[in-house]
Write an enzyme that holds these catalytic residues in place. Structure first.
Site, PDB file in Angstrom:
ATOM      1  N   TYR A  69     -19.074  42.910   4.089  1.00 38.63           N
ATOM      2  CA  TYR A  69     -19.431  41.596   4.631  1.00 38.63           C
ATOM      3  C   TYR A  69     -18.265  40.621   4.530  1.00 38.63           C
ATOM      4  O   TYR A  69     -17.906  39.950   5.506  1.00 38.63           O
ATOM      5  CB  TYR A  69     -20.649  41.006   3.913  1.00 38.63           C
ATOM      6  N   GLU A  89     -16.221  32.314   0.642  1.00 32.87           N
ATOM      7  CA  GLU A  89     -17.087  33.477   0.821  1.00 32.87           C
ATOM      8  C   GLU A  89     -17.387  34.167  -0.509  1.00 32.87           C
ATOM      9  O   GLU A  89     -18.508  34.630  -0.739  1.00 32.87           O
ATOM     10  CB  GLU A  89     -16.458  34.467   1.802  1.00 32.87           C
ATOM     11  N   ASP A 132     -24.862  38.835   6.837  1.00 27.81           N
ATOM     12  CA  ASP A 132     -25.480  38.290   5.641  1.00 27.81           C
ATOM     13  C   ASP A 132     -26.978  38.131   5.904  1.00 27.81           C
ATOM     14  O   ASP A 132     -27.492  38.562   6.944  1.00 27.81           O
ATOM     15  CB  ASP A 132     -24.829  36.963   5.240  1.00 27.81           C
TER      16      ASP A 132
END
Length: 365
Positions: free
Chosen positions: A135, A52, A153
């Site tokens: 996020y 990520e 996202d």
């Protein structure tokens, strides 16, 4: 205007998007990614976090080889925390957005020091770690720990804008899109659901030419019904990026080595190595004579033809490359002397690798 299910008079006949339909599609069509756990197996939080961070502002195709190299070299978060930052920066070179590499290392150390080498499952605790924002915390909580979190996202924003026909422009519509997404997160398999949304946006509901007829939520999509799907999400116009200009100084010594310098730890490209350069200043033209005052040593500087161009998030950069030579070993010059054959051992960002190529080619890429 925002048009959602509750306020659409002509949309009451459309069924609500069902998470079960998306999960069934995902089970049949999921992407096979190097950081993704196989069906029926538990995700490794370290793999999820590492991927990520790397995927921020970077494509899946670009990240794949970097992820595999990092994992081969540092199989656990404790391994990553134990190395020097410079080793991380070298391995990261070319991936861009180098503050991520510094935060990656700081986060690994924090996980080891504060949590005994185990990532916390709670979003609030994840948010307290370096380099982890809303996020990323939600993505880790959902994917690694199967918590019902809402990871937003660009893919998820696009899917939500189309499904609900949200026509207010981004970024102002972000809170609305997140609320709509949160309302759909299922209590069962939220991690798979999160990845299913990512895959839907990346494969079928892409920015251009959405493949609506293959979408498991086609019957629920108000954007498709209204003929708006390809136009959504609407984005506010961005200001044009300014251009900055500077000079890069390619200096060699009597041993054929080239002078490199480490950039300050804070700021753009912090901690990375560079071919010494002047300040990068705005303006319609390069203030060449002023830029030469930044030269790392007195030399007969020769200007190479052409320009090295690079684009950062917020500005374009144009660098003029000049070459100089010292008849001694340059021991009095501040920096690091490095043989060109050893450049691969240096944490040179992409823009500086362009400078190296340009200088070694005499003004040709």
């Amino acid at each position: 205007m925002i048009v959602a299910a509750a306020s659409t008079t002509s949309g009451a006949d459309l069924p609500a998007p069902a998470p079960a339909d998306l999960l069934a599609w995902y089970d049949a069509h999921r992407r096979h990614l190097p950081w993704r756990a196989a069906p029926g197996t538990k995700a490794d939080p370290y793999h999820v976090w590492l991927s990520e961070i790397m995927l921020q502002q970077t494509t899946v195709a670009t990240v794949g080889p970097y992820f595999q190299r990092f994992l081969a070299r540092w199989p656990t978060v404790a391994d990553l925390a134990a190395v020097e930052l410079d080793a991380v920066l070298k391995e990261w070179a070319g991936l861009g957005y180098y503050a991520r590499a510094r935060n990656l290392h700081a986060c690994a150390k924090a996980v080891v020091d504060r949590h005994g080498g185990r990532f916390p499952a709670d979003e609030a605790a994840l948010l307290d770690l370096p380099g982890i924002g809303a996020y990323t915390a939600a993505a880790i909580a959902a994917i690694a720990f199967d918590r019902p979190a809402t990871a937003m996202d660009g893919n998820v924003e696009r899917v939500m804008a189309r499904i609900h026909a949200v026509t207010d422009p981004l970024p102002g519509s972000k809170p609305t899109l997140k609320a709509l997404a949160a309302a759909l997160v299922p209590p069962k398999r939220p991690g798979d659901y999160t990845q299913a949304l990512f895959d839907l946006g990346a494969t079928l509901c892409g920015p251009r030419a959405p493949r609506c007829v293959l979408c498991p939520w086609m019957a629920s999509c108000r954007g498709r019904r209204d003929g708006l799907a390809e136009l959504l999400p609407i984005k506010a116009e961005k200001a044009a990026k300014p251009t900055r200009r500077g000079v890069a100084f390619w200096l060699t010594n009597a041993k054929g080595q080239v002078l490199l310098r480490r950039r300050p730890e804070s700021g753009l490209l912090g901690g990375m190595m560079e071919v010494p350069s002047s300040a990068w200043e705005p303006g319609a033209e390069l203030a060449y004579s002023r830029a030469l005052r930044w030269a790392p040593a007195a030399a007969d500087w020769q200007r190479l033809p052409g320009i090295v161009r690079h684009t950062f998030t917020h500005f374009h950069l144009e660098l003029t490359v000049v070459r100089g030579h010292l008849d001694d070993e340059g021991t009095a010059v501040e920096g690091v002397w490095c043989a060109p054959a050893d450049f691969h051992d240096q944490a040179l960002p992409t823009v500086m690798r362009k400078v190296v190529t340009w200088a070694r080619g005499g003004g040709k890429a």
